[in-house]
Design an enzyme around this catalytic site. Structure first.
Site, PDB file in Angstrom:
ATOM      1  CB  SER A  90      -0.899   0.018   1.243  1.00 62.32           C
ATOM      2  OG  SER A  90      -1.478   1.283   1.431  1.00 62.32           O
ATOM      3  CB  THR A  91       1.208   4.259  -1.921  1.00 63.75           C
ATOM      4  OG1 THR A  91       2.081   3.425  -2.675  1.00 63.75           O
ATOM      5  CG2 THR A  91       1.828   5.655  -1.770  1.00 63.75           C
ATOM      6  NE  ARG A 141      -3.567  -2.216   0.862  1.00 67.12           N
ATOM      7  CZ  ARG A 141      -4.261  -1.320   0.162  1.00 67.12           C
ATOM      8  NH1 ARG A 141      -5.120  -0.547   0.802  1.00 67.12           N
ATOM      9  NH2 ARG A 141      -4.101  -1.192  -1.126  1.00 67.12           N
ATOM     10  CG  HIS A 168     -10.670   0.277  -0.405  1.00 64.88           C
ATOM     11  ND1 HIS A 168     -10.250   0.595   0.868  1.00 64.88           N
ATOM     12  CD2 HIS A 168      -9.676   0.690  -1.240  1.00 64.88           C
ATOM     13  CE1 HIS A 168      -9.056   1.143   0.812  1.00 64.88           C
ATOM     14  NE2 HIS A 168      -8.686   1.229  -0.456  1.00 64.88           N
ATOM     15  CD  GLN A 171      -9.880   5.555  -2.447  1.00 63.46           C
ATOM     16  OE1 GLN A 171      -8.736   5.244  -2.116  1.00 63.46           O
ATOM     17  NE2 GLN A 171     -10.188   6.783  -2.857  1.00 63.46           N
ATOM     18  CG  ASN A 199     -11.944  -3.619  -3.588  1.00 60.18           C
ATOM     19  OD1 ASN A 199     -11.892  -2.955  -4.614  1.00 60.18           O
ATOM     20  ND2 ASN A 199     -10.862  -3.991  -2.925  1.00 60.18           N
ATOM     21  CG  ASP A 263      -9.953   0.592  -8.670  1.00 59.98           C
ATOM     22  OD1 ASP A 263      -8.825   1.107  -8.554  1.00 59.98           O
ATOM     23  OD2 ASP A 263     -10.337  -0.348  -7.952  1.00 59.98           O
ATOM     24  CB  SER A 267      -7.468  -6.180  -7.647  1.00 63.17           C
ATOM     25  OG  SER A 267      -8.461  -5.244  -7.992  1.00 63.17           O
ATOM     26  CB  CYS A 303      -9.012   4.689  -5.453  1.00 64.26           C
ATOM     27  SG  CYS A 303      -8.805   3.026  -6.105  1.00 64.26           S
ATOM     28  NE  ARG A 330      -7.902   6.069   1.559  1.00 64.42           N
ATOM     29  CZ  ARG A 330      -7.211   4.974   1.266  1.00 64.42           C
ATOM     30  NH1 ARG A 330      -6.819   4.739   0.018  1.00 64.42           N
ATOM     31  NH2 ARG A 330      -6.930   4.081   2.191  1.00 64.42           N
TER      32      ARG A 330
END
Length: 354
Positions: A90-91, A141, A168, A171, A199, A263, A267, A303, A330
């Protein structure tokens, strides 16, 4: 002593679409809001009413204004700790949570699969009980939504969904705050989703109608949203008098939409499907051709991280794109989630018009 305090937002805040003023105070303390979320889990927005979600957005705007615009220090989480379990890289989720929790005076603790392997080297039940004794909340997560459900069942502290294959929610809160800032109100907006039935779309379907927003979603055949989610979303639309349209035609979904949203098509965990997915999503790239059939005030959300096949540069970097304010939000929304689940703090800003 009863007195009124009214603070007009500065020009920078006004340019971002805020129309908020500080509420009345009694003895220097904000009047209490009726919505109480302390001690709750946030696994999916399905479990929250429209008023409860609006409260979290109100709190997000309050924290953003007081901390970013006014430069206040608000140690609302001082002495509290957060366990952060990340099965997926994740960032934005990691940075927003770590920096946001620390900014509020708390201590975040990051745990990867090298540190904690859910349900493998220790059962989910045991993990939940241990974390409950050492932290005040857990953000996880993960891949499976069912892992979150077990953690929530066994833990005595709030469990927050930082992302799962099903939902999610944090988000979507950032997305809605961004749209609130830009449009001034969410009610009546038409969201046009063009992409995977994933999601993110599930989370929109569990919440958009509660704000009076319409949803038009286009997904390729075979990549539609979960039927159980669709059934519940149809119920929400009926209850709130909104429109829900599902199609396989991207232009049909974009037609008249205020907000074009997409998106990633691939994924984490779906890398082996890349070739098949890229073929299935041909024609789903968001371009100015897509925007031509949208509403005149259209904006764009993604996102992140973004791939060029999902949206071209002309749209992604256009003045209509809100992706970078969306990314920043976020932080403010996850801060609001933590504050609402762990404290009795009430926003000082007047509740915005949703």
């Amino acid at each position: 002593m009863l007195f009124n305090l009214r603070i007009l937002l500065n020009n920078a805040a006004l340019r971002n679409g805020h129309n908020f003023v500080v509420r009345n105070f009694r003895c220097g303390q904000p009047l209490q809001n009726k919505v109480q979320l302390k001690g709750r889990d946030l696994l999916t927005l399905k479990n929250f009413t429209g008023e409860e979600i609006k409260y979290m957005l109100w709190l997000s705007a309050d924290l953003k204004f007081r901390i970013k615009e006014k430069g206040e220090y608000l140690p609302l989480l001082q002495g509290k700790s957060l366990g952060m379990i990340f099965e997926k890289r994740s960032t934005r989720t990691r940075l927003s949570t770590e920096t946001g929790f620390a900014l509020l005076g708390g201590h975040p603790c990051f745990l990867t699969t090298q540190d904690i392997h859910l349900g493998v080297n220790e059962s989910l039940m045991d993990t939940a009980r241990v974390l409950s004794s050492m932290t005040d909340a857990v953000l996880a997560r993960v891949y499976k939504q069912s892992d979150l459900d077990i953690l929530a069942k066994e833990a005595s502290i709030p469990i927050i969904n930082g992302l799962s294959d099903s939902y999610h929610p944090i988000q979507i809160l950032a997305d809605y705050l961004t749209l609130q800032e830009h449009y001034g109100s969410l009610k009546g907006l038409t969201l046009s989703w063009i992409g995977d039935g994933n999601n993110i779309l599930h989370s929109i379907m569990m919440s958009a109608a509660k704000f009076g927003m319409h949803l038009q979603a286009a997904t390729p055949k075979g990549y539609e949203p979960d039927p159980s989610v669709t059934k519940l979303a149809e119920q929400y639309a009926k209850e709130n008098g909104t429109k829900l349209s599902l199609t396989n035609d991207p232009l049909e979904a974009a037609r008249g939409g205020n907000v074009l949203i997409t998106d990633t098509w691939i994924s984490m965990g779906q890398e082996e499907e890349k070739k098949k997915r890229l073929q299935a999503f041909q024609g789903y790239q968001v371009t100015m051709k897509t925007a031509k059939v949208a509403a005149s005030d259209w904006t764009f959300l993604h996102c992140l991280p973004r791939k060029p096949e999902e949206v071209d540069d002309e749209v992604f970097y256009s003045p209509r794109s809100l992706v970078f304010p969306e990314a920043e939000n976020r932080k403010w929304t996850i801060m609001a989630v933590m504050v609402s689940l762990l404290t009795d703090y009430s926003p000082q800003l007047q509740k915005p018009k949703f």
